[in-house]
Design a protein around this motif. Sequence first.
Motif, PDB file in Angstrom:
ATOM      1  N   TYR A 104      -6.088  -1.503  12.010  1.00  0.00           N
ATOM      2  CA  TYR A 104      -5.202  -0.380  12.564  1.00  0.00           C
ATOM      3  C   TYR A 104      -5.076  -0.075  13.989  1.00  0.00           C
ATOM      4  CZ  TYR A 104      -3.529   0.054   7.782  1.00  0.00           C
ATOM      5  OH  TYR A 104      -2.693  -0.214   6.621  1.00  0.00           O
ATOM      6  N   LYS A 113      -1.945   6.032   5.719  1.00  0.00           N
ATOM      7  CA  LYS A 113      -2.562   6.449   4.373  1.00  0.00           C
ATOM      8  C   LYS A 113      -1.840   7.545   3.793  1.00  0.00           C
ATOM      9  CE  LYS A 113      -7.507   5.270   4.801  1.00  0.00           C
ATOM     10  NZ  LYS A 113      -8.871   5.807   5.182  1.00  0.00           N
ATOM     11  N   PRO A 138     -12.808   0.674  -0.972  1.00  0.00           N
ATOM     12  CA  PRO A 138     -12.759   1.973  -1.055  1.00  0.00           C
ATOM     13  C   PRO A 138     -12.811   2.532  -2.592  1.00  0.00           C
ATOM     14  CG  PRO A 138     -11.176   1.216   0.622  1.00  0.00           C
ATOM     15  CD  PRO A 138     -11.735   0.126  -0.153  1.00  0.00           C
ATOM     16  N   THR A 152     -10.651   6.076  10.782  1.00  0.00           N
ATOM     17  CA  THR A 152     -11.158   6.217   9.233  1.00  0.00           C
ATOM     18  C   THR A 152     -11.150   4.944   8.956  1.00  0.00           C
ATOM     19  OG1 THR A 152     -10.214   7.068   7.375  1.00  0.00           O
ATOM     20  CG2 THR A 152      -8.708   6.103   8.815  1.00  0.00           C
ATOM     21  N   ARG A 153     -11.626   4.465   7.646  1.00  0.00           N
ATOM     22  CA  ARG A 153     -11.994   3.373   6.981  1.00  0.00           C
ATOM     23  C   ARG A 153     -10.260   2.820   6.699  1.00  0.00           C
ATOM     24  NH1 ARG A 153     -15.587   4.166   1.842  1.00  0.00           N
ATOM     25  NH2 ARG A 153     -15.272   6.538   2.364  1.00  0.00           N
ATOM     26  N   SER A 154     -10.278   1.322   7.042  1.00  0.00           N
ATOM     27  CA  SER A 154      -9.173   0.932   6.357  1.00  0.00           C
ATOM     28  C   SER A 154      -9.029   0.825   4.976  1.00  0.00           C
ATOM     29  CB  SER A 154      -9.035  -0.670   7.022  1.00  0.00           C
ATOM     30  OG  SER A 154      -8.053  -1.441   6.481  1.00  0.00           O
ATOM     31  N   HIS A 155      -8.000   1.160   4.479  1.00  0.00           N
ATOM     32  CA  HIS A 155      -7.735   1.393   3.006  1.00  0.00           C
ATOM     33  C   HIS A 155      -7.281   0.020   2.504  1.00  0.00           C
ATOM     34  CE1 HIS A 155      -3.713   2.143   4.814  1.00  0.00           C
ATOM     35  NE2 HIS A 155      -3.155   1.878   3.690  1.00  0.00           N
ATOM     36  N   ASP A 156      -6.877  -0.926   3.234  1.00  0.00           N
ATOM     37  CA  ASP A 156      -6.385  -2.320   2.632  1.00  0.00           C
ATOM     38  C   ASP A 156      -6.787  -3.593   3.415  1.00  0.00           C
ATOM     39  OD1 ASP A 156      -5.068  -1.881   5.123  1.00  0.00           O
ATOM     40  OD2 ASP A 156      -2.937  -2.000   4.419  1.00  0.00           O
ATOM     41  N   ALA A 185      -3.843   4.548  11.040  1.00  0.00           N
ATOM     42  CA  ALA A 185      -4.348   4.033   9.705  1.00  0.00           C
ATOM     43  C   ALA A 185      -4.314   5.449   8.668  1.00  0.00           C
ATOM     44  CB  ALA A 185      -5.741   3.831   9.465  1.00  0.00           C
ATOM     45  N   ALA A 186      -4.672   6.640   9.542  1.00  0.00           N
ATOM     46  CA  ALA A 186      -4.479   8.162   8.882  1.00  0.00           C
ATOM     47  C   ALA A 186      -3.128   8.339   8.334  1.00  0.00           C
ATOM     48  CB  ALA A 186      -5.081   8.961   9.552  1.00  0.00           C
ATOM     49  N   GLN A 234       1.404   6.586   2.130  1.00  0.00           N
ATOM     50  CA  GLN A 234       1.290   5.875   0.983  1.00  0.00           C
ATOM     51  C   GLN A 234       0.917   6.861   0.041  1.00  0.00           C
ATOM     52  OE1 GLN A 234      -1.209   2.532   1.605  1.00  0.00           O
ATOM     53  NE2 GLN A 234       0.348   1.426   2.676  1.00  0.00           N
ATOM     54  N   THR A 235       0.072   7.766   0.021  1.00  0.00           N
ATOM     55  CA  THR A 235      -0.485   8.904  -0.852  1.00  0.00           C
ATOM     56  C   THR A 235       0.883   9.784  -1.223  1.00  0.00           C
ATOM     57  OG1 THR A 235      -2.556   8.860   0.095  1.00  0.00           O
ATOM     58  CG2 THR A 235      -1.735  10.863  -1.320  1.00  0.00           C
TER      59      THR A 235
END
Length: 239
Positions: free
Chosen positions: A129, A221, A160, A121-125, A217-218, A224-225
Amino acid sequence: MFYYLLKYVLLGPLLRLVFRPRIEGLENVPATGPAIVAGNHLSFSDHFLMPAMLKRRITFLAKAEYFTGPGVKGRLTAFFFRSAGQIPVDRSGKDAGQAAIREGLGVLGKSELLGIYPEGTRSHDGRLYKGKVGVAVMALRAGVPVVPCAMIGTFEAQPPGKVIPNLHPVVIRFGKPLDFSRYAGLEHEKAILRAVTDEIMYAILSLSEQEYVDRYAAVVKAEQTAQKKEHKFPRAPLG
């Protein structure tokens, strides 16, 4: 046909004009034969920038959500990805990993380039990862080299949630191909798969110079959500 129309006429020239990407190590991508290009994933624009800069066609395994979005935007996105030859992969369910491996091996079986984001998945920060072992399974089963790739600056160019990219310099850096022939026939050994994946991720890290997080990463994420929801809607005290 539409792939090459996008690459050389419609999208490629526009990407070069807007991002002015600098390419390093392009000679490390094999000119012929099957190979995996494994890269970090920082931005939606990664899907377009790398294929636009490569001389050879590359097929990515794209998440199924890109092909099933609602409304006009969803249909246009699905048309674009299908026309560009990208393959939808359903990432939900227990068989998601096997489906991705099966599709990836099909691409490699045709002596083509396969693009993979081992993080899943895309890195959110902007950090790098832990990689999932599917890339190792495909590399060992197909007996193909893995070319590490680092996308640098695409997080700043299109983080993002941002639709219109910022004007920010981008570097696409390819490392020397990694040969895992010494592990041939060991694709069912978990320790081997982890070792191969970690070697690939270390090569990407060396190219990108990101901060590394030894977690998926997932998972980060999702945590954090959940924390944000808890902070926004705190639970009432019992009693």
